[in-house]
Design an enzyme around this catalytic site. Sequence first.
Site, PDB file in Angstrom:
ATOM      1  N   ASP A   9       0.881  -1.168   0.000  1.00  8.71           N
ATOM      2  CA  ASP A   9       0.000   0.000   0.000  1.00  8.71           C
ATOM      3  C   ASP A   9       0.921   1.221   0.000  1.00  8.71           C
ATOM      4  O   ASP A   9       2.124   1.119   0.278  1.00  8.71           O
ATOM      5  CB  ASP A   9      -0.854  -0.065   1.277  1.00  8.71           C
ATOM      6  N   ASP A  11      -0.250   5.098   0.975  1.00  2.36           N
ATOM      7  CA  ASP A  11      -0.512   6.094   2.033  1.00  2.36           C
ATOM      8  C   ASP A  11      -0.597   5.428   3.396  1.00  2.36           C
ATOM      9  O   ASP A  11      -1.441   4.571   3.620  1.00  2.36           O
ATOM     10  CB  ASP A  11      -1.806   6.851   1.725  1.00  2.36           C
ATOM     11  N   THR A 123      -4.764   5.710  -3.703  1.00  2.00           N
ATOM     12  CA  THR A 123      -4.414   7.091  -4.052  1.00  2.00           C
ATOM     13  C   THR A 123      -4.179   7.219  -5.552  1.00  2.00           C
ATOM     14  O   THR A 123      -4.030   6.231  -6.267  1.00  2.00           O
ATOM     15  CB  THR A 123      -3.168   7.553  -3.265  1.00  2.00           C
TER      16      THR A 123
HETATM   17  C1  XBP Z   1      -5.244   6.233   0.874  1.00  2.00           C
HETATM   18  C2  XBP Z   1      -6.461   6.874   0.344  1.00  2.00           C
HETATM   19  C3  XBP Z   1      -6.306   8.000  -0.627  1.00  2.00           C
HETATM   20  C4  XBP Z   1      -5.564   9.171   0.016  1.00  2.00           C
HETATM   21  C5  XBP Z   1      -5.789  10.456  -0.762  1.00  2.00           C
HETATM   22  O1  XBP Z   1      -4.809   5.372  -0.150  1.00  2.00           O
HETATM   23  O2  XBP Z   1      -7.559   6.460   0.672  1.00  2.00           O
HETATM   24  O3  XBP Z   1      -7.603   8.419  -0.984  1.00  2.00           O
HETATM   25  O4  XBP Z   1      -6.096   9.377   1.338  1.00  2.00           O
HETATM   26  O5  XBP Z   1      -5.343  10.276  -2.096  1.00  2.00           O
HETATM   27  P1  XBP Z   1      -3.906   4.040   0.215  1.00  2.00           P
HETATM   28  P2  XBP Z   1      -6.321  10.684  -3.308  1.00  2.00           P
HETATM   29  O6  XBP Z   1      -3.815   3.914   1.728  1.00  2.00           O
HETATM   30  O7  XBP Z   1      -4.655   2.879  -0.429  1.00  2.00           O
HETATM   31  O8  XBP Z   1      -2.566   4.312  -0.414  1.00  2.00           O
HETATM   32  O9  XBP Z   1      -6.853  12.060  -2.985  1.00  2.00           O
HETATM   33  O10 XBP Z   1      -5.434  10.668  -4.541  1.00  2.00           O
HETATM   34  O11 XBP Z   1      -7.373   9.621  -3.323  1.00  2.00           O
HETATM   35 MG    MG Z   2      -2.959   3.144   3.343  1.00  2.00          MG
END
Ligand code: XBP
Ligand code: MG
Length: 252
Positions: A9, A11, A123
């Site tokens: 993953d 974020d 993301t």
């Molecule tokens: C985390 C998310 C993303 C980010 C914001 O993604 O849910 O929506 O918070 O990015 P992950 P965007 O943990 O799966 O990496 O605004 O580009 O969605």
């Molecule tokens: Mg994440």
Amino acid sequence: MMPAALIFDVDGTLADTEEAHRQAFNGAFARHGHAWQWSRETYRDLLRVTGGKERIAHFVRALGLDPLRTDECLAEIPALHCTKTALYTHHVAAGRVPLRSGVQRLLIEARAAGIRLAIATTTSLDNVTALLAATLGPDLQDAFEVIVAGDAVAAKKPAPDAYRSALKALDLPAEACLAFEDSRNGLRAAVGAGLRTVVTPTLWTREDDLSEAWLVLPELGDPDHPLRNPPAPLARPWLRIADLPELLDATA
Ligand code: XBP
Ligand code: MG
């Protein structure tokens, strides 16, 4: 058995990014003339909704505006999110969002062991590209042979689509791989795709129910940032590629 691939993953897992996302959302709202400002407490609650566009839509619908105004605000989301992504990628490109402890080391160890690397994230792809370019040295720039991001799948986490798409692109069964996540939404997505999952929660997700995790660690850790009270199976106070076969075989 050594895993054939690690699927990460982004974020919260590769880097603790959500404060930067929160500030980018608030900057975009201001640039588009909205008084909306998401506090940390509000954002923690909104993080239950994955995907930035979906998160804004959820927030708008909860404002209780009249239907016409609600529709106007919903129609504005693509432009709002484009501004947000520009603000976020600029912040990341300036080197203000470091990788979490142990991530760079584990990627290097995986490459040395011939283990393939992939990303499965909710993301936007621009955010992934900016983070990898700003944090990984030239030798790791193309480390991830598969990147499944944002709108590449129909259903975002906690749906398993992103992980299933990564497994398909890797042409590997889930049993041969290991996922790395930070949140309950991500854990559900990885487990839903049949993957054993290491979870390293952040301050944003430390209250999440992580009971389906294969292993929960505060960080991946490294010699400069050793884990306090590492779980018994770890030979060192950080997770190493060399630990994985024994750990995986013990829970096969
Ligand atoms: C985390 C998310 C993303 C980010 C914001 O993604 O849910 O929506 O918070 O990015 P992950 P965007 O943990 O799966 O990496 O605004 O580009 O969605
Ligand atoms: Mg994440």
